[in-house]
Design a protein around this motif. Structure first.
Motif, PDB file in Angstrom:
ATOM      1  N   SER A 560       0.831  -1.215   0.000  1.00  0.00           N
ATOM      2  CA  SER A 560       0.000   0.000   0.000  1.00  0.00           C
ATOM      3  C   SER A 560       0.859   1.255   0.000  1.00  0.00           C
ATOM      4  O   SER A 560       0.561   2.236  -0.699  1.00  0.00           O
ATOM      5  CB  SER A 560      -0.922  -0.011   1.225  1.00  0.00           C
ATOM      6  N   LEU A 561       1.941   1.265   0.787  1.00  0.00           N
ATOM      7  CA  LEU A 561       2.827   2.432   0.818  1.00  0.00           C
ATOM      8  C   LEU A 561       3.441   2.706  -0.543  1.00  0.00           C
ATOM      9  O   LEU A 561       3.496   3.861  -1.006  1.00  0.00           O
ATOM     10  CB  LEU A 561       3.930   2.226   1.860  1.00  0.00           C
ATOM     11  N   VAL A 562       3.919   1.681  -1.194  1.00  0.00           N
ATOM     12  CA  VAL A 562       4.539   1.870  -2.504  1.00  0.00           C
ATOM     13  C   VAL A 562       3.515   2.378  -3.514  1.00  0.00           C
ATOM     14  O   VAL A 562       3.809   3.243  -4.350  1.00  0.00           O
ATOM     15  CB  VAL A 562       5.180   0.543  -2.987  1.00  0.00           C
ATOM     16  N   LYS A 563       2.320   1.859  -3.444  1.00  0.00           N
ATOM     17  CA  LYS A 563       1.293   2.250  -4.402  1.00  0.00           C
ATOM     18  C   LYS A 563       0.817   3.685  -4.176  1.00  0.00           C
ATOM     19  O   LYS A 563       0.495   4.410  -5.132  1.00  0.00           O
ATOM     20  CB  LYS A 563       0.119   1.277  -4.290  1.00  0.00           C
ATOM     21  N   ASP A 564       0.779   4.158  -2.914  1.00  0.00           N
ATOM     22  CA  ASP A 564       0.214   5.479  -2.608  1.00  0.00           C
ATOM     23  C   ASP A 564       1.223   6.603  -2.763  1.00  0.00           C
ATOM     24  O   ASP A 564       0.838   7.723  -3.132  1.00  0.00           O
ATOM     25  CB  ASP A 564      -0.341   5.481  -1.181  1.00  0.00           C
ATOM     26  N   TYR A 565       2.493   6.353  -2.473  1.00  0.00           N
ATOM     27  CA  TYR A 565       3.429   7.466  -2.347  1.00  0.00           C
ATOM     28  C   TYR A 565       4.498   7.511  -3.440  1.00  0.00           C
ATOM     29  O   TYR A 565       5.260   8.483  -3.502  1.00  0.00           O
ATOM     30  CB  TYR A 565       4.141   7.401  -0.990  1.00  0.00           C
ATOM     31  N   PHE A 566       4.579   6.495  -4.285  1.00  0.00           N
ATOM     32  CA  PHE A 566       5.678   6.498  -5.241  1.00  0.00           C
ATOM     33  C   PHE A 566       5.151   6.493  -6.659  1.00  0.00           C
ATOM     34  O   PHE A 566       4.019   6.084  -6.933  1.00  0.00           O
ATOM     35  CB  PHE A 566       6.586   5.280  -5.000  1.00  0.00           C
ATOM     36  N   LYS A 567       5.991   6.958  -7.571  1.00  0.00           N
ATOM     37  CA  LYS A 567       5.623   7.171  -8.964  1.00  0.00           C
ATOM     38  C   LYS A 567       5.349   5.825  -9.628  1.00  0.00           C
ATOM     39  O   LYS A 567       6.220   4.947  -9.686  1.00  0.00           O
ATOM     40  CB  LYS A 567       6.770   7.890  -9.675  1.00  0.00           C
ATOM     41  N   GLN A 568       4.140   5.642 -10.131  1.00  0.00           N
ATOM     42  CA  GLN A 568       3.708   4.347 -10.606  1.00  0.00           C
ATOM     43  C   GLN A 568       4.336   3.957 -11.939  1.00  0.00           C
ATOM     44  O   GLN A 568       4.473   2.766 -12.234  1.00  0.00           O
ATOM     45  CB  GLN A 568       2.177   4.333 -10.745  1.00  0.00           C
ATOM     46  N   ASP A 569       4.717   4.923 -12.753  1.00  0.00           N
ATOM     47  CA  ASP A 569       5.291   4.588 -14.050  1.00  0.00           C
ATOM     48  C   ASP A 569       6.807   4.447 -14.002  1.00  0.00           C
ATOM     49  O   ASP A 569       7.457   4.255 -15.045  1.00  0.00           O
ATOM     50  CB  ASP A 569       4.899   5.645 -15.095  1.00  0.00           C
ATOM     51  N   ASP A 570       7.421   4.517 -12.812  1.00  0.00           N
ATOM     52  CA  ASP A 570       8.868   4.337 -12.669  1.00  0.00           C
ATOM     53  C   ASP A 570       9.201   2.837 -12.638  1.00  0.00           C
ATOM     54  O   ASP A 570       8.437   2.011 -12.091  1.00  0.00           O
ATOM     55  CB  ASP A 570       9.359   5.004 -11.378  1.00  0.00           C
ATOM     56  N   ALA A 571      10.371   2.455 -13.211  1.00  0.00           N
ATOM     57  CA  ALA A 571      10.761   1.041 -13.302  1.00  0.00           C
ATOM     58  C   ALA A 571      10.973   0.422 -11.923  1.00  0.00           C
ATOM     59  O   ALA A 571      10.578  -0.724 -11.668  1.00  0.00           O
ATOM     60  CB  ALA A 571      12.032   0.898 -14.146  1.00  0.00           C
ATOM     61  N   GLN A 572      11.593   1.157 -11.004  1.00  0.00           N
ATOM     62  CA  GLN A 572      11.839   0.635  -9.661  1.00  0.00           C
ATOM     63  C   GLN A 572      10.527   0.393  -8.922  1.00  0.00           C
ATOM     64  O   GLN A 572      10.369  -0.620  -8.210  1.00  0.00           O
ATOM     65  CB  GLN A 572      12.731   1.615  -8.871  1.00  0.00           C
ATOM     66  N   THR A 573       9.584   1.297  -9.070  1.00  0.00           N
ATOM     67  CA  THR A 573       8.281   1.144  -8.405  1.00  0.00           C
ATOM     68  C   THR A 573       7.532  -0.063  -8.957  1.00  0.00           C
ATOM     69  O   THR A 573       6.934  -0.845  -8.213  1.00  0.00           O
ATOM     70  CB  THR A 573       7.446   2.420  -8.576  1.00  0.00           C
ATOM     71  N   LYS A 574       7.581  -0.243 -10.296  1.00  0.00           N
ATOM     72  CA  LYS A 574       6.903  -1.392 -10.894  1.00  0.00           C
ATOM     73  C   LYS A 574       7.515  -2.709 -10.396  1.00  0.00           C
ATOM     74  O   LYS A 574       6.783  -3.660 -10.086  1.00  0.00           O
ATOM     75  CB  LYS A 574       7.007  -1.321 -12.416  1.00  0.00           C
ATOM     76  N   ALA A 575       8.850  -2.752 -10.318  1.00  0.00           N
ATOM     77  CA  ALA A 575       9.507  -3.980  -9.856  1.00  0.00           C
ATOM     78  C   ALA A 575       9.155  -4.286  -8.406  1.00  0.00           C
ATOM     79  O   ALA A 575       8.903  -5.444  -8.038  1.00  0.00           O
ATOM     80  CB  ALA A 575      11.032  -3.847 -10.012  1.00  0.00           C
ATOM     81  N   ALA A 576       9.108  -3.244  -7.552  1.00  0.00           N
ATOM     82  CA  ALA A 576       8.775  -3.451  -6.144  1.00  0.00           C
ATOM     83  C   ALA A 576       7.342  -3.934  -5.985  1.00  0.00           C
ATOM     84  O   ALA A 576       7.058  -4.859  -5.201  1.00  0.00           O
ATOM     85  CB  ALA A 576       8.988  -2.163  -5.362  1.00  0.00           C
ATOM     86  N   LEU A 577       6.417  -3.345  -6.728  1.00  0.00           N
ATOM     87  CA  LEU A 577       5.011  -3.756  -6.643  1.00  0.00           C
ATOM     88  C   LEU A 577       4.837  -5.199  -7.128  1.00  0.00           C
ATOM     89  O   LEU A 577       4.073  -5.978  -6.542  1.00  0.00           O
ATOM     90  CB  LEU A 577       4.134  -2.805  -7.466  1.00  0.00           C
ATOM     91  N   LYS A 578       5.553  -5.579  -8.186  1.00  0.00           N
ATOM     92  CA  LYS A 578       5.458  -6.940  -8.705  1.00  0.00           C
ATOM     93  C   LYS A 578       5.966  -7.962  -7.681  1.00  0.00           C
ATOM     94  O   LYS A 578       5.338  -8.995  -7.439  1.00  0.00           O
ATOM     95  CB  LYS A 578       6.249  -7.050 -10.002  1.00  0.00           C
ATOM     96  N   SER A 579       7.136  -7.655  -7.057  1.00  0.00           N
ATOM     97  CA  SER A 579       7.712  -8.583  -6.068  1.00  0.00           C
ATOM     98  C   SER A 579       6.811  -8.705  -4.851  1.00  0.00           C
ATOM     99  O   SER A 579       6.594  -9.812  -4.321  1.00  0.00           O
ATOM    100  CB  SER A 579       9.099  -8.098  -5.651  1.00  0.00           C
ATOM    101  N   LEU A 580       6.237  -7.577  -4.383  1.00  0.00           N
ATOM    102  CA  LEU A 580       5.367  -7.627  -3.211  1.00  0.00           C
ATOM    103  C   LEU A 580       4.078  -8.393  -3.509  1.00  0.00           C
ATOM    104  O   LEU A 580       3.543  -9.087  -2.639  1.00  0.00           O
ATOM    105  CB  LEU A 580       5.048  -6.198  -2.743  1.00  0.00           C
ATOM    106  N   THR A 581       3.595  -8.275  -4.739  1.00  0.00           N
ATOM    107  CA  THR A 581       2.395  -9.027  -5.113  1.00  0.00           C
ATOM    108  C   THR A 581       2.674 -10.537  -5.102  1.00  0.00           C
ATOM    109  O   THR A 581       1.862 -11.333  -4.619  1.00  0.00           O
ATOM    110  CB  THR A 581       1.917  -8.597  -6.512  1.00  0.00           C
TER     111      THR A 581
END
Length: 607
Positions: A560-581
């Motif tokens: 939830s923190l990554v999704k709410d506070y970080f830029k969604q179209d950034d590569a690092q954010t996408k990788a973090a969201l994928k791993s957490l999922t």
């Protein structure tokens, strides 16, 4: 041959006596001293629960006996050599297994030391030494405890003084039973002493010591390897080498005696005998010359005969003196033979007494051996219920307390191998095999992989880009209140001046886009990242402590923190969201309900 025995004090006496009886000259010169070590009760504790106890040497047995330890009566005992096994029997009254090859490699080839996984083994040894036994048993899965009870150290003396004494008494062979003795002898020598030492014969207890001697530049032909360190093995090796040397000396051919002077004298005498015969035919110059030559030759022969006669007289005197000396020597030999016969007679009486004593106690000894063998057979073929119950409880502990399914399966496998040697345990073994199938079917949770994946996300938190506000550019418009330079437009200029006066207090700027996201200060951004790292660390701890509910809560909060506070179209954010999922979908079932069918079977059997 003069043999030097370098074994520690008190160990070479029997070998020296045996060599002296065989006609060798011996000298005892210990180069090492043995010191028994003080061992505390915690270091002796493994002996009480040991499955197997291995003794490296006689010194290890004697040093342990002085510590008065408590040894598990059901433990199997092992000794590297026969003398060590005899020492074990004298010290503890129990027989020890001995390999055919009296060394570390031979001991490790014993069948009972092949499958030692999870066996409690105590290795009683000296300080230092080889590590072959310890390394091999650890590789085979044994639970090994090394008990160091003594140490060897060189006697405080200068090896150079030893060399001077050994050279004085003309030492020809040296007995060495350890690498430590080699170091004590060769250290600190000068070149002449080393050169003298390299010409000696060395009698060693093993191939390992022979290889170590080769490192001291000793020729292999000067090294003779015995069948072990025992007195009998050493005596056999020395006696065989001594016999070979005696045979080699006896086969050397004798030098021929030269007889040329007598032959020459005979020739000369024959020449002189022919001269008178030739003189009868007539006197001539040639005959006169021949006669003169014959006379000269005869004179020379007579003079030589005179010298020989004197020499024969001197030889007769010398022969008389030699005869007297031989008589004296013969008397001494007779006296020595008489003394030898007396000693042999006394030795025969002593041997007869010893034989009689042995015959008297032979029957009693045989009865004791038979009783000991019966007890050993009973210990071997009797199954200990306490050991079976202990292994079953260990399997239950690993299953319920540690959730270690593989460990529980390993303990049950060991219990099955123990029961396989005893009849009447078929029901228990059948239940154990069912339990093993159940445990092997459980897929273990990849705790380590999950932990490392969370660690990788945590390391990339500082690289995440916040979802910052991008303000649109201001709309640049022409200022309608700009004053005109035309005097006739004074009314418009007055109105414009009033408007500028009002704008000084209130400024209104228009933008084309609508702002909907809040602003975050640097401190707030730092706190957000710290909170995210905290959730990830909490998830790691939950995996290690096997708390699935805490793990999933922490992973969801981090997502939830990554999704709410970080830029969604950034590569690092996408990788973090994928791993957490992916981590949120892991199957973490740490509390499977598994029951061991063998538990009830063991309880019924033990009752």
């Amino acid at each position: 041959m003069h043999i030097l025995i370098t074994r520690p004090e008190g160990k070479g006496t029997e070998l020296a006596l045996e060599l002296q009886q065989a006609g060798y000259q011996t000298t005892l010169c210990p180069v090492l001293t043995l010191d028994y070590l003080t061992v505390n009760s915690s270091e002796l504790a493994p002996l009480e629960n040991a499955d197997k106890i291995i003794f490296i040497s006689q010194d290890a047995v004697h040093a342990l006996l002085k510590l008065t330890p408590t040894i598990n009566k059901a433990a199997q005992l092992y000794a590297v050599g026969q003398q060590t096994a005899d020492a074990v029997y004298e010290a503890f009254g129990r027989r020890a297994a001995v390999p055919k090859q009296h060394d570390s490699e031979g001991l490790l080839e014993l069948k009972t030391l092949q499958d030692v996984e999870l066996s409690n083994i105590v290795l009683v040894k000296g300080e230092g030494g080889r590590t072959t036994i310890a390394k091999t048993l650890k590789q085979r899965g044994a639970l090994l405890n090394q008990l160091v009870v003594y140490k060897r150290s060189a006697i405080e003396n200068e090896p150079g003084k030893w060399m001077d004494h050994w050279q004085t008494i003309d030492v020809e062979g040296i007995v060495i039973t350890s690498n430590a003795a080699v170091d004590a002898i060769f250290n600190g020598l000068n070149e002449p002493q080393l050169a003298w030492l390299k010409e000696r014969q060395f009698f060693v207890a093993s191939e390992r010591i022979a290889d170590y001697l080769k490192q001291q530049n000793i020729v292999r032909t000067q090294i003779h390897i015995a069948a072990g360190a025992s007195d009998n093995a050493m005596f056999t090796c020395i006696n065989q080498q001594g016999s070979k040397m005696s045979e080699a000396e006896s086969k050397q051919p004798a030098k021929p005696v030269t007889a040329q002077p007598e032959k020459k004298a005979q020739t000369t005498a024959n020449t002189g005998a022919k001269a008178p015969v030739q003189a009868k035919r007539g006197i001539s110059k040639t005959g006169s010359l021949a006669l003169l030559i014959s006379l000269l030759v005869a004179s020379a022969v007579g003079y030589e005969f005179y010298l020989k006669l004197n020499s024969d007289q001197q030889s007769a005197v010398a022969l008389t003196e030699l005869t007297d000396e031989n008589l004296r020597l013969q008397q001494q030999i007779d006296a020595l033979k008489s003394a030898q016969q007396t000693m042999q007679h006394s030795l025969y009486n002593s041997e007869q007494k010893v034989t009689d004593a042995l015959n008297e106690s032979a029957e009693q000894t045989q009865q004791q051996l038979q009783a000991a063998l019966k007890r050993a057979e009973q210990q071997t073929f009797t199954l200990n219920p306490q050991e079976v119950t202990s292994l079953q409880r260990m399997a239950e502990f690993k299953l319920w307390a540690e959730h270690d399914y593989q460990g529980a399966a390993a303990v049950l496998s060991r219990l099955d191998s123990l029961l396989a040697e005893h009849p009447g345990t078929g029901a228990i073994r059948q239940a154990i095999h069912q339990d093993l199938q159940t445990l092997n079917a459980i897929e273990p949770v990849a705790v380590e992989a999950i932990y490392l994946k969370l660690h990788g996300i945590n390391q990339k938190v500082d690289e995440l880009v916040f979802n910052a506000i991008s303000l649109p550019e201001e709309v640049v418009k022409e200022d309608p209140n700009q004053l005109s330079e035309n005097v006739s437009e004074w009314r418009q200029n007055l109105s414009k001046s009033w408007q500028q006066f009002k704008d000084f207090f209130v400024t209104v700027r228009t933008r084309e886009d609508m702002v909907i996201a809040p602003f975050l200060s640097e401190q707030e951004r730092h706190l957000v990242k710290q909170r995210l790292s905290l959730y990830l660390s909490q998830a790691q701890d939950a995996v290690l402590s096997k708390q699935s509910s805490v793990y999933f809560s922490a992973v969801d909060a981090a997502h939830s923190l990554v999704k709410d506070y970080f830029k969604q179209d950034d590569a690092q954010t996408k990788a973090a969201l994928k791993s957490l999922t992916e981590l949120s979908k892991e199957q973490l079932d740490f509390s499977l309900k598994v029951s061991l069918q063998s538990t009830e079977q063991v309880k019924e059997w033990a009752q």
